[in-house]
Enzyme design. Structure first.
Site, PDB file in Angstrom:
ATOM      1  CG  HIS A  68     -57.303   6.513 -19.557  1.00  7.28           C
ATOM      2  ND1 HIS A  68     -57.029   5.281 -19.156  1.00  7.28           N
ATOM      3  CD2 HIS A  68     -57.119   7.612 -18.229  1.00  7.28           C
ATOM      4  CE1 HIS A  68     -56.421   5.339 -17.678  1.00  7.28           C
ATOM      5  NE2 HIS A  68     -56.492   6.678 -17.499  1.00  7.28           N
ATOM      6  CG  HIS A 115     -55.416   6.271 -13.339  1.00  4.23           C
ATOM      7  ND1 HIS A 115     -54.758   7.649 -13.157  1.00  4.23           N
ATOM      8  CD2 HIS A 115     -56.636   6.383 -12.682  1.00  4.23           C
ATOM      9  CE1 HIS A 115     -55.499   8.004 -12.313  1.00  4.23           C
ATOM     10  NE2 HIS A 115     -56.408   7.215 -11.843  1.00  4.23           N
ATOM     11  CG  ASP A 128     -50.951   7.453 -15.308  1.00 10.07           C
ATOM     12  OD1 ASP A 128     -51.984   7.322 -14.502  1.00 10.07           O
ATOM     13  OD2 ASP A 128     -50.850   8.700 -15.924  1.00 10.07           O
ATOM     14  CG  ASP A 134     -51.566   9.750 -11.934  1.00 11.66           C
ATOM     15  OD1 ASP A 134     -50.493   9.027 -12.329  1.00 11.66           O
ATOM     16  OD2 ASP A 134     -52.619   9.816 -12.940  1.00 11.66           O
TER      17      ASP A 134
END
Length: 390
Positions: A132, A170, A168, A257
């Site tokens: 990120h 995200h 992931d 996740d």
């Protein structure tokens, strides 16, 4: 080329610590390495360290003013500048922040260099995958964007085609941003839909710009997607793109996740499906990347006892060509370590007891199904830009 995979590790990575109440507990790294050792996988790999990155390599992705701000906050966390995303709820400043972050990035760069130079086919840095961070700001628990820096280093070394696959939960927004206009890098991200999860990016229409148009591919999955849908989506998009792109190196990010126990997201994927995607990435690297070059990274994952260590231990085993049988009983020595470190009881087996399966996209699709709608949106947005049929 060495027949043994490299596993990048340094005990100092556990210094990447945002504090006691933060969900990114560094114990997940220590427990993963402990489980790798409990299964003897440290004997099946070449265990390597690396130096923390200096400013010149960090600047392959990050601005110098940002690196300087991280250094300043690292020396005195009370001076953290929130304009750089430092000292926030997501990214609290802590002493030694620069050194720990630069070390994790150094391990990913070391993995990429080893694979590119032919020292090994596969290299793993499960402490990395911090996807990120932006050129001038921390974001989403990430200070330095080690996947992007590793890819930029590969380009610097002469790579002309690098594929990045991010599974992931995200969106891999920072890596996408770093190579938004660069046709040498194909970024593919499978993630929970931005309507329901941070960072609210990763829409199918985000396909790159300029010379890089068509080099960013995003598959936004409905909240609640489980094993069958997740695997169907992966296989409906990723293999065809890699077959067309023919990367010289495949870089993958394996945030844990997506799991149904993860407290910060809303997918319902099992450990067994995560393992199936790891095996697929391994196979795709051997099939499409030159010489089977594969750099595998960690990422998110906040079920730090039950999920993350088992998931990434499977990743290490697969990369080492010494896969851990999902039915394996978790060694009692590791469960003792878990209790000593967390006062929790560790899981008993290396499986969630699932047998992942999915229906191939080639067998047809249902335009009324939400998962199939997501896949169609991605294929229609990105595939024609690459000369592929949607």
């Amino acid at each position: 080329m060495s027949g043994r995979a490299q596993l990048m590790w340094d005990d100092a990575v556990t210094g990447y610590d945002f504090g006691e109440s933060h969900p990114m507990d560094p114990v997940r790294l220590a427990l993963t390495m402990g489980l790798v050792r409990a299964f003897g996988l440290d004997e099946a790999v070449d265990l390597r360290g690396a130096r923390a990155l200096g400013d010149s390599t960090l600047r392959l992705v990050h601005r110098q003013d940002y690196v300087s701000a991280v250094r300043a906050a690292s020396a005195n966390p009370r001076t953290a500048d929130q304009e750089y995303g430092l000292g926030t709820v997501d990214d609290p400043a802590f002493a030694g922040m620069h050194e720990a972050s630069a070390l994790i990035a150094g391990l990913s760069v070391g993995a990429a260099e080893a694979v590119w130079r032919g020292e090994t086919e596969h290299a793993v840095n499960f402490t990395g995958g911090l996807h990120h961070a932006m050129p001038g700001a921390a974001a989403g628990f990430c200070i330095y964007n080690d996947p992007a820096i590793a890819i930029a280093r590969l380009l610097e070394l002469g790579a002309e085609r690098v594929a990045y696959v991010d599974v992931d939960v995200h969106h891999g927004d920072g890596v996408q941003a770093a190579f938004w206009e660069d046709p040498r890098v194909l970024t593919i991200s499978l993630h929970e839909h931005p309507r329901t999860l941070f960072p609210q990016t990763g829409w199918p229409e985000e396909t790159g710009a300029g010379a890089g148009e068509g080099s960013s591919v995003n598959l936004a999955l409905p909240a609640g997607t489980g094993d069958a849908g997740w695997l169907r989506a992966f296989h409906a998009v990723v293999p065809e793109l890699l077959a067309d792109f023919r990367p010289q190196v495949l870089v993958t990010q394996h945030g844990a996740d997506t799991h149904f126990e993860d407290p910060l997201a809303h997918l319902a994927v099992s450990l067994d499906a995560q393992r199936a995607v790891m095996e697929s990435c391994h196979e795709l690297a051997h099939r499409y990347a030159e010489g089977g070059r594969w750099v595998a990274l960690g990422g998110g994952g906040y079920a730090v006892v039950d999920v993350v260590p088992r998931s990434w231990t499977h990743l290490v085993g697969i990369a080492a060509h010494a896969p851990v049988d999902p039915e394996s009983v978790v060694p009692s020595s590791w469960r003792d370590l878990v209790y000593a470190r967390t006062r929790q009881l560790g899981p008993g087996r290396m499986t969630d007891g699932r047998t992942p399966s999915w229906q191939s996209w080639e067998d047809g699709y249902d335009p009324a199904d939400r998962l199939d709608q997501a896949v169609l949106a991605t294929r229609k947005a990105a595939f024609p830009l690459r000369g592929l049929l949607a």
